[in-house]
Write a protein that holds these residues in place. Structure first.
Motif, short mmCIF file in Angstrom:
data_model
loop_
_atom_site.label_atom_id
_atom_site.label_comp_id
_atom_site.label_asym_id
_atom_site.label_seq_id
_atom_site.Cartn_x
_atom_site.Cartn_y
_atom_site.Cartn_z
N PHE A 107 20.36 12.22 28.60
CA PHE A 107 19.62 11.47 27.56
C PHE A 107 19.63 12.59 26.02
N GLY A 108 20.58 11.80 25.29
CA GLY A 108 20.62 12.80 24.12
C GLY A 108 21.32 12.32 22.94
N LEU A 109 21.17 12.61 21.86
CA LEU A 109 21.86 12.32 20.45
C LEU A 109 22.96 13.21 20.29
N TRP A 110 24.21 12.60 20.07
CA TRP A 110 25.44 13.50 20.11
C TRP A 110 26.18 13.06 18.67
N PRO A 111 26.65 14.01 17.91
CA PRO A 111 27.56 13.71 16.84
C PRO A 111 28.94 13.44 16.77
N VAL A 112 29.43 12.46 16.43
CA VAL A 112 30.85 12.00 16.29
C VAL A 112 31.66 13.37 15.78
N ALA A 113 31.15 13.95 14.76
CA ALA A 113 31.98 15.17 14.36
C ALA A 113 32.05 16.36 15.10
N LEU A 114 31.65 16.43 16.26
CA LEU A 114 31.80 17.21 17.37
C LEU A 114 32.79 16.96 18.51
N ARG A 115 33.41 15.58 18.34
CA ARG A 115 33.97 14.91 19.58
C ARG A 115 35.21 16.10 19.91
N ASP A 116 35.86 16.42 18.85
CA ASP A 116 37.27 17.21 19.12
C ASP A 116 36.92 18.62 19.95
N ASP A 117 35.78 19.24 19.58
CA ASP A 117 35.07 20.41 19.85
C ASP A 117 34.84 20.11 21.54
N LEU A 118 34.12 18.90 21.62
CA LEU A 118 33.61 18.68 23.29
C LEU A 118 35.11 18.52 23.84
N ARG A 119 36.12 17.82 23.47
CA ARG A 119 37.19 17.48 24.13
C ARG A 119 37.90 18.92 24.50
N ALA A 120 38.00 19.72 23.68
CA ALA A 120 38.61 21.11 24.05
C ALA A 120 37.94 21.80 24.80
N GLN A 169 34.25 2.93 15.66
CA GLN A 169 33.26 1.79 15.11
C GLN A 169 32.95 2.37 14.04
N GLY A 170 33.35 3.60 13.41
CA GLY A 170 33.08 4.13 12.14
C GLY A 170 31.53 4.86 12.35
N ALA A 171 31.16 5.30 13.31
CA ALA A 171 29.83 5.86 13.47
C ALA A 171 29.57 7.08 13.48
N ASP A 172 28.55 7.80 13.03
CA ASP A 172 28.31 8.96 12.94
C ASP A 172 27.66 9.64 14.19
N CYS A 173 26.84 8.89 15.17
CA CYS A 173 26.56 9.45 16.36
C CYS A 173 26.18 8.37 17.42
N ILE A 174 25.91 9.00 18.50
CA ILE A 174 25.45 8.06 19.56
C ILE A 174 24.26 8.36 20.25
N VAL A 175 23.53 7.84 21.08
CA VAL A 175 22.52 8.16 22.04
C VAL A 175 22.93 7.70 23.40
N THR A 176 22.77 8.55 24.25
CA THR A 176 23.25 8.17 25.53
C THR A 176 22.00 7.95 26.56
N ALA A 177 22.13 7.15 27.61
CA ALA A 177 21.19 6.92 28.59
C ALA A 177 21.77 6.82 29.88
N ALA A 178 21.29 7.07 31.14
CA ALA A 178 21.82 7.15 32.38
C ALA A 178 21.78 5.67 32.76
N ALA A 179 22.51 5.05 33.37
CA ALA A 179 22.44 3.58 34.02
C ALA A 179 21.56 3.49 35.39
N THR A 190 21.97 19.62 10.32
CA THR A 190 23.46 19.28 9.63
C THR A 190 24.21 18.52 10.74
N VAL A 191 24.08 18.89 11.84
CA VAL A 191 24.99 18.08 12.80
C VAL A 191 23.78 17.51 13.98
N PRO A 192 23.56 16.50 14.07
CA PRO A 192 22.42 16.15 14.96
C PRO A 192 22.85 16.12 16.53
N LEU A 193 22.13 17.01 17.26
CA LEU A 193 22.45 17.27 18.74
C LEU A 193 21.32 17.41 19.24
N VAL A 194 20.59 16.53 20.16
CA VAL A 194 19.32 16.70 20.75
C VAL A 194 19.42 16.18 22.18
#
Length: 206
Positions: A142-155, A90-100, A121-125
């Motif tokens: 419940f957190g704020l997560w940066p798209v920039a770290l998705r490949d690091d998280l995948r690894a 979607q071209g976004a920089d970050c997401i916020v997650t919440a539990a269902a 520099t990289v929002p992670l909360v």
């Protein structure tokens, strides 16, 4: 910071509830998930649902449903990764997650998470609450997560990492403290007893 996208995490196995989707349990005359959507939706630029299996069971909400890409039910971080991959598209920089399964979280959750990320520099909360006996309790769904770290998280996930805070701490993650209780704003429905308590809380608030 622009309003992030929101991702509702519903990919758990619900073992203590006997299986099934906790977000589809009835609370106040409708599914818990409906309450979560009502709270998170206005705070974000768009919503998706992370869930596995038949996406059709969530069809009434008309949300995109993104499944885990890491096999074996790898926990909430797998859902975060699925959300980050969706947000990247979607071209976004970050997401916020919440539990269902957490129907009472703050209606200013996103603003407070973003405020805690100020000058990062990289929002992670992660959200956190105080506890008189256990100190600070972190709420990793419940957190704020940066798209920039998705490949690091995948690894990290492919390498076997499952504990959220080990990954967030390694990347300079911060805490946003919520002193909103009682009741605990991040109270979640894990058991039939929790569901009864959530219904009592809902009734007392109306």
């Amino acid at each position: 910071m622009n309003a992030p996208l929101g991702v509702i995490l519903a990919g758990g196995l619900s073992r203590r509830m006997g299986g099934g989707d906790k977000g589809l349990l009835e609370l106040g005359g409708r599914p818990i998930l409906g309450h979560v959507i009502d709270r998170l939706g206005p705070q974000t630029a768009g919503l998706a649902l992370n869930a596995n299996g038949d996406a059709g069971r969530f069809g009434e909400w008309g949300l995109p449903v993104v499944a885990d890409t890491i096999e074996g039910f790898a926990g909430p971080l797998a859902g975060v990764l699925a959300g980050l991959d969706w947000a990247a598209g979607q071209g976004a920089d970050c997401i916020v997650t919440a539990a269902a399964d957490t129907p009472f979280f703050p209606r200013d959750l996103v603003a407070r998470l973003c405020a805690a990320a100020s000058e990062q520099t990289v929002p992670l909360v992660l959200a956190a609450t105080p506890d008189p006996e256990r100190g600070t309790i972190r709420h990793p769904t419940f957190g704020l997560w940066p798209v920039a770290l998705r490949d690091d998280l995948r690894a990290a996930l492919q390498g076997g990492l499952r504990k959220v805070v080990l990954w967030t701490d390694a990347h300079g993650g911060r805490l946003a403290r919520f002193d909103d209780g009682p009741p605990d704003p991040f109270f979640n429905v894990n058991t039939p007893e929790d569901l009864a308590m959530a219904r009592a809380l809902m009734e007392s608030a109306t």
